[in-house]
Each structure stands twice: as C-alpha cells, then as structure tokens.
Design a protein around this motif. Structure first.
Motif, PDB file in Angstrom:
ATOM      1  N   ASN A   1     -17.813  42.150  -1.030  1.00 56.87           N
ATOM      2  CA  ASN A   1     -19.027  42.859  -0.903  1.00 56.87           C
ATOM      3  C   ASN A   1     -19.089  44.014   0.280  1.00 56.87           C
ATOM      4  O   ASN A   1     -17.941  43.854   1.049  1.00 56.87           O
ATOM      5  CB  ASN A   1     -20.276  41.964  -0.912  1.00 56.87           C
ATOM      6  N   ALA A   2     -20.035  44.786   0.107  1.00 56.06           N
ATOM      7  CA  ALA A   2     -19.812  45.990   1.218  1.00 56.06           C
ATOM      8  C   ALA A   2     -19.908  45.455   2.769  1.00 56.06           C
ATOM      9  O   ALA A   2     -19.447  46.339   3.360  1.00 56.06           O
ATOM     10  CB  ALA A   2     -20.857  46.805   0.843  1.00 56.06           C
ATOM     11  N   ASN A   3     -20.285  44.387   2.907  1.00 57.38           N
ATOM     12  CA  ASN A   3     -20.549  43.839   4.322  1.00 57.38           C
ATOM     13  C   ASN A   3     -19.507  42.922   4.679  1.00 57.38           C
ATOM     14  O   ASN A   3     -19.321  42.457   5.822  1.00 57.38           O
ATOM     15  CB  ASN A   3     -21.970  43.168   4.291  1.00 57.38           C
ATOM     16  N   TRP A   4     -18.408  42.927   4.013  1.00 57.28           N
ATOM     17  CA  TRP A   4     -17.326  41.883   4.158  1.00 57.28           C
ATOM     18  C   TRP A   4     -16.572  42.514   5.326  1.00 57.28           C
ATOM     19  O   TRP A   4     -16.125  43.480   5.548  1.00 57.28           O
ATOM     20  CB  TRP A   4     -16.363  41.691   3.115  1.00 57.28           C
ATOM     21  N   HIS A   5     -15.933  41.466   6.228  1.00 60.10           N
ATOM     22  CA  HIS A   5     -14.953  41.816   7.364  1.00 60.10           C
ATOM     23  C   HIS A   5     -14.405  40.879   7.707  1.00 60.10           C
ATOM     24  O   HIS A   5     -14.698  39.567   7.421  1.00 60.10           O
ATOM     25  CB  HIS A   5     -15.894  42.630   8.561  1.00 60.10           C
ATOM     26  N   PRO A   6     -13.097  40.923   8.238  1.00 63.64           N
ATOM     27  CA  PRO A   6     -12.282  39.794   8.796  1.00 63.64           C
ATOM     28  C   PRO A   6     -13.161  38.902   9.636  1.00 63.64           C
ATOM     29  O   PRO A   6     -13.846  39.261  10.375  1.00 63.64           O
ATOM     30  CB  PRO A   6     -11.217  40.360   9.280  1.00 63.64           C
ATOM     31  N   LEU A   7     -12.846  37.608   9.691  1.00 64.70           N
ATOM     32  CA  LEU A   7     -13.656  36.658  10.501  1.00 64.70           C
ATOM     33  C   LEU A   7     -13.284  37.008  11.914  1.00 64.70           C
ATOM     34  O   LEU A   7     -14.040  36.490  12.958  1.00 64.70           O
ATOM     35  CB  LEU A   7     -13.536  35.187  10.106  1.00 64.70           C
ATOM     36  N   ASN A   8     -12.070  37.280  12.293  1.00 63.28           N
ATOM     37  CA  ASN A   8     -11.551  37.332  13.828  1.00 63.28           C
ATOM     38  C   ASN A   8     -11.008  38.735  14.142  1.00 63.28           C
ATOM     39  O   ASN A   8     -10.565  39.380  13.064  1.00 63.28           O
ATOM     40  CB  ASN A   8     -10.364  36.180  13.959  1.00 63.28           C
TER      41      ASN A   8
END
Length: 203
Positions: free
Chosen positions: A196-203
């Motif tokens: 989704n457009a808001n995904w990013h790596p957790l760290n």
C-alpha cells in the motif's frame, strides 16, 4: 498489480557511526572512522545501484519474444523436516534465471548459516524434499527497478518477523534510505510490488 499472500509465518540495535575531529588544532584535517558495518555496506551498495544522474535502473530484459521482464525474484530459504516444508529462515533477492545458482552459493559460501554444506547437511539427492533446507520463491517481479526489488525484499523480511527472527544479518533497506530513494523520479511505484502507499520498512 501484485498483492502479497499470507505465507508460512516466521529491531535491531544498530551502533551509530561516530566521527573524531581534532578540535584543538583547526588547521589539521578532520579524521573519521570508516563505517564498515554490514548494514552500512548494504546501503552503500543500494546507493551505487542508482546512477549519478538519478535515473532509476531497471533489471535487464530476459530473452523472449516479445521481450518481457520477470527477472527479479524474492526467495526464502526454508527448513525441510522429513519432506515437509518448515519455517522460512532467510529472505533474499536474485534474478529469476539465477535462482538455483543463488541457493548453491548460499550452501557453499555461508559458513555461518545452518544450511551451509558442512559435511552433515546432505544435498546429494535429486529430490530437494530430502534436503535439510530448500529455496522457494516468495514473489516474482516484472518490470521493476532495483530499488523496488530491494523494497520488496524488505517487505518480506518484515513480514517474516524481521531480521532478528531470521538468519538475515542485515536489513535490505532501512527506513531512512527508503524515505530518501523512493522520491527519485521513476525509482519507486508501490503498485509494482503490491504494497500500500503508506508502507515503509519497520526499522
């Protein structure tokens, strides 16, 4: 558009690089430690994959008519227990045509890993169900940039519990690097890797 299916279920503390500066004699040069942490080296490699003109690099075409791409693959290394596929313990990326060769490289070179050919692990059978560890494709990607493949790899690392739950020694992509490189024109389209457009790596 690709979507991620649920697969078999499976925070790293990172030291900060510090610079040492000679503040007593300002005419002297500034000295710095070289940051050789594996995670930093991985980020350097990612940076080098984006050329100086900030043009997104795409994986090359594979031979087909008409030309098409399905040359990027996110794979997992799984435990195999008496012919039954077990947990995914490692996530990586390769080109589609090198998938088998990549696993052989892991088995031969990763002397730190449980799948290493240490004389106990037996890979002599033609049936990989008899092996102690096996590679399996998690996702095939087509018409993607190298950055998108690295982002997809990190999605899977996070999805499998993060690198500290796996045998991965480093993250494929940090949040800081992701936030910077995703904004380079043509470098990243989340729909190409099904997040989704808001995904990013957790760290």
């Amino acid at each position: 558009m690709k979507t991620h299916a649920n697969q078999t279920p499976q925070n790293a503390s990172r030291a900060n690089g510090h610079a040492i500066t000679d503040t007593e004699n300002r005419s002297e040069a500034t000295f710095q430690f070289v940051d050789n942490r594996p995670e930093t080296a991985a980020q350097r490699k990612l940076k080098e994959s984006i050329n100086e003109n900030k043009v997104a690099q795409r994986y090359p075409y594979i031979g087909s008519t008409p030309p098409e791409r399905k040359d990027a693959q996110i794979y997992g290394i799984f435990e195999m227990n008496n012919g039954v596929l077990g947990d995914c313990i490692y996530v990586g990326q390769t080109t589609d045509v090198r998938a088998g060769d990549r696993f052989v490289e892991h088995v031969v070179n990763d002397d730190w890993a449980p799948w290493f050919d240490n004389g106990v692990n037996d890979y002599t059978s033609d049936n990989d169900g008899d092996w102690p560890y096996v590679p399996r494709e998690l996702e095939g990607l087509k018409d993607v940039t190298k950055f998108e493949v690295t982002a997809a790899e990190q999605w899977w690392i996070d999805h499998k519990g993060g690198k500290d739950s796996l045998q991965n020694r480093v993250n494929a992509l940090t949040r800081v690097a992701f936030d910077f490189y995703k904004n380079i024109n043509g470098n990243y389209d989340h729909t190409n890797i099904g997040v989704n457009a808001n995904w990013h790596p957790l760290n």
